[in-house]
Design a protein around this motif. Structure first.
Motif, PDB file in Angstrom:
ATOM      1  N   GLY A 156      11.697  13.904   0.995  1.00 29.25           N
ATOM      2  CA  GLY A 156      10.690  13.908   2.045  1.00 29.25           C
ATOM      3  C   GLY A 156       9.808  12.680   2.061  1.00 29.25           C
ATOM      4  N   VAL A 157      10.148  11.671   1.268  1.00 28.49           N
ATOM      5  CA  VAL A 157       9.368  10.434   1.178  1.00 28.49           C
ATOM      6  C   VAL A 157      10.332   9.262   1.053  1.00 28.49           C
ATOM      7  CG1 VAL A 157       7.300  11.472   0.144  1.00 28.49           C
ATOM      8  CG2 VAL A 157       9.176  10.711  -1.335  1.00 28.49           C
ATOM      9  N   HIS A 158       9.845   8.046   1.352  1.00 26.34           N
ATOM     10  CA  HIS A 158      10.605   6.846   1.031  1.00 26.34           C
ATOM     11  C   HIS A 158      10.555   6.644  -0.479  1.00 26.34           C
ATOM     12  CE1 HIS A 158      11.433   5.876   5.058  1.00 26.34           C
ATOM     13  NE2 HIS A 158      10.306   5.251   5.372  1.00 26.34           N
ATOM     14  N   VAL A 159      11.660   6.166  -1.053  1.00 23.15           N
ATOM     15  CA  VAL A 159      11.789   6.071  -2.507  1.00 23.15           C
ATOM     16  C   VAL A 159      12.330   4.704  -2.905  1.00 23.15           C
ATOM     17  CG1 VAL A 159      12.879   7.052  -4.565  1.00 23.15           C
ATOM     18  CG2 VAL A 159      12.276   8.536  -2.647  1.00 23.15           C
ATOM     19  N   TRP A 270       6.479   6.421  -0.962  1.00 28.51           N
ATOM     20  CA  TRP A 270       5.473   6.282   0.083  1.00 28.51           C
ATOM     21  C   TRP A 270       5.914   7.084   1.303  1.00 28.51           C
ATOM     22  CZ3 TRP A 270       8.929   2.684  -1.466  1.00 28.51           C
ATOM     23  CH2 TRP A 270       9.762   2.084  -0.517  1.00 28.51           C
ATOM     24  N   SER A 271       5.028   7.234   2.272  1.00 25.03           N
ATOM     25  CA  SER A 271       5.234   8.179   3.364  1.00 25.03           C
ATOM     26  C   SER A 271       6.319   7.733   4.339  1.00 25.03           C
ATOM     27  CB  SER A 271       3.922   8.377   4.130  1.00 25.03           C
ATOM     28  OG  SER A 271       4.132   9.196   5.260  1.00 25.03           O
ATOM     29  N   ARG A 272       7.084   8.695   4.820  1.00 25.40           N
ATOM     30  CA  ARG A 272       8.053   8.438   5.878  1.00 25.40           C
ATOM     31  C   ARG A 272       7.388   8.356   7.252  1.00 25.40           C
ATOM     32  NH1 ARG A 272      13.442  12.129   4.585  1.00 25.40           N
ATOM     33  NH2 ARG A 272      14.319  10.748   3.002  1.00 25.40           N
ATOM     34  N   ALA A 273       6.135   8.757   7.329  1.00 22.26           N
ATOM     35  CA  ALA A 273       5.430   8.738   8.610  1.00 22.26           C
ATOM     36  C   ALA A 273       4.972   7.335   8.989  1.00 22.26           C
ATOM     37  CB  ALA A 273       4.232   9.679   8.560  1.00 22.26           C
ATOM     38  N   ASP A 290       9.021  -4.893   3.406  1.00 22.30           N
ATOM     39  CA  ASP A 290       9.139  -4.225   4.699  1.00 22.30           C
ATOM     40  C   ASP A 290       9.240  -2.730   4.471  1.00 22.30           C
ATOM     41  OD1 ASP A 290       9.355  -3.740   7.350  1.00 22.30           O
ATOM     42  OD2 ASP A 290      11.397  -4.497   7.591  1.00 22.30           O
ATOM     43  N   ALA A 291       8.149  -2.150   3.996  1.00 24.65           N
ATOM     44  CA  ALA A 291       8.165  -0.749   3.557  1.00 24.65           C
ATOM     45  C   ALA A 291       8.511   0.212   4.669  1.00 24.65           C
ATOM     46  CB  ALA A 291       6.813  -0.372   2.969  1.00 24.65           C
TER      47      ALA A 291
END
Length: 296
Positions: A156-159, A270-273, A290-291
């Motif tokens: 559910g998050v960027h990793v 960090w957030s996927r939003a 480029d997160a």
């Protein structure tokens, strides 16, 4: 409805007191109370029950506060985006980490970030990996550093994987095994263990290692920090398993390689939003330029 009214209401809810809320918002209490009353009239509902001793949020207030906090976050994000468009990084940066993170020198990175972006308000939260992932999903923190068993991966998050590590045995310097260069988990089975609370990611790593080895152990002391684990171990109250890359930061311990130790992986998430400008700048310091485009 004005933004300052929303800010005042959230401050009252957070502090539970009109005087402290006024101090936080840098206004006199009478002005804050007047604006809260105006807001309640406009909404047609009381947000707070007030007595001479305390302030309690009403059910209507609880419903209002959910959207109110989102509104304030959106306003802050809008201001930060405008600043970023003209080359400035502002807003807030909330970072979470587990106590045993070793792949990144987080204090040093935060120091460098503050020097580059002094207008950003930085905060730090320490917690367990599962808790921090949830906080990233909810937007409570922008980025978090985790340590998980190799069998688990944040969802559910960027990793971004930072490093792989292994567990080593930590024993008192005068322990009979302290002179050994390597041992199997079976040789530690009879020892009393010091470990993190059951269910935490750090404890799961140790439990999985013993389960895979087919060995039962007894955890006599459950503590919430690696530093306190080390103190108990150094006093001869038990032994423990700790990340190999973290143990050198502790004193008063002897360490032994474990031949059947489990792997451990450190991540930043960090957030996927989408990232705030401050979060993008922070992640760029970690080599993630480029997160918003990262999805692995």
């Amino acid at each position: 409805m004005e933004l300052k009214q929303i800010r005042y209401a959230v401050a009252v809810a957070d502090t539970g007191n009109f005087t402290r809320a006024a101090e936080r918002c840098l206004v006199v209490q009478s002005a804050l109370s007047h604006q809260i009353a105006r807001l309640e009239r406009e909404l047609g509902a009381k947000l707070f029950d007030r007595t001479s001793r305390r302030v309690r949020v009403t059910p209507a207030g609880e419903a209002f506060l959910v959207a109110a906090r989102q509104c304030l976050d959106a306003a802050e994000r809008a201001a930060a985006d405008v600043a970023a468009a003209v080359g400035e990084v502002r807003g807030r940066l909330a970072v979470g980490l587990i106590p045993t993170v070793a792949a990144v020198d987080v204090p040093a990175v935060l120091r460098d970030f503050r020097r580059r972006h002094p207008e950003v308000r930085i905060s730090l939260r320490v917690g367990g990996s599962d808790e921090l992932v949830e906080q990233v999903r909810e937007g409570v923190v922008e980025a978090a550093f985790l340590g998980l068993p190799a069998t688990a991966r944040p969802t559910g998050v960027h990793v971004r994987e930072l490093a792989r590590d292994r567990l080593v045995a930590a024993v008192p310097p005068d322990h009979p095994l302290a002179g050994e260069t390597s041992i199997a988990l079976s040789r530690l089975a009879a020892e009393a263990f010091v470990d993190l609370p059951e269910g935490t990611a750090g404890r799961v790593q140790s439990d999985q290692a013993f389960a895979a080895a087919g060995v039962h152990r007894s955890v006599a002391f459950e503590v919430t920090s690696a530093e306190f684990m080390a103190r108990l171990i150094a006093e001869g109250l038990g032994v423990g398993l700790l990340p190999a890359s973290y143990v050198p930061r502790l004193s008063g311990l002897a360490t032994i390689e474990i031949t059947d130790a489990s792997a451990r992986v450190e991540y930043v998430v960090w957030s996927r939003a989408g990232c705030t400008p401050a979060a993008r700048a922070f992640l760029a310091l970690l080599g993630i330029p480029d997160a918003d485009a990262q999805a692995r």
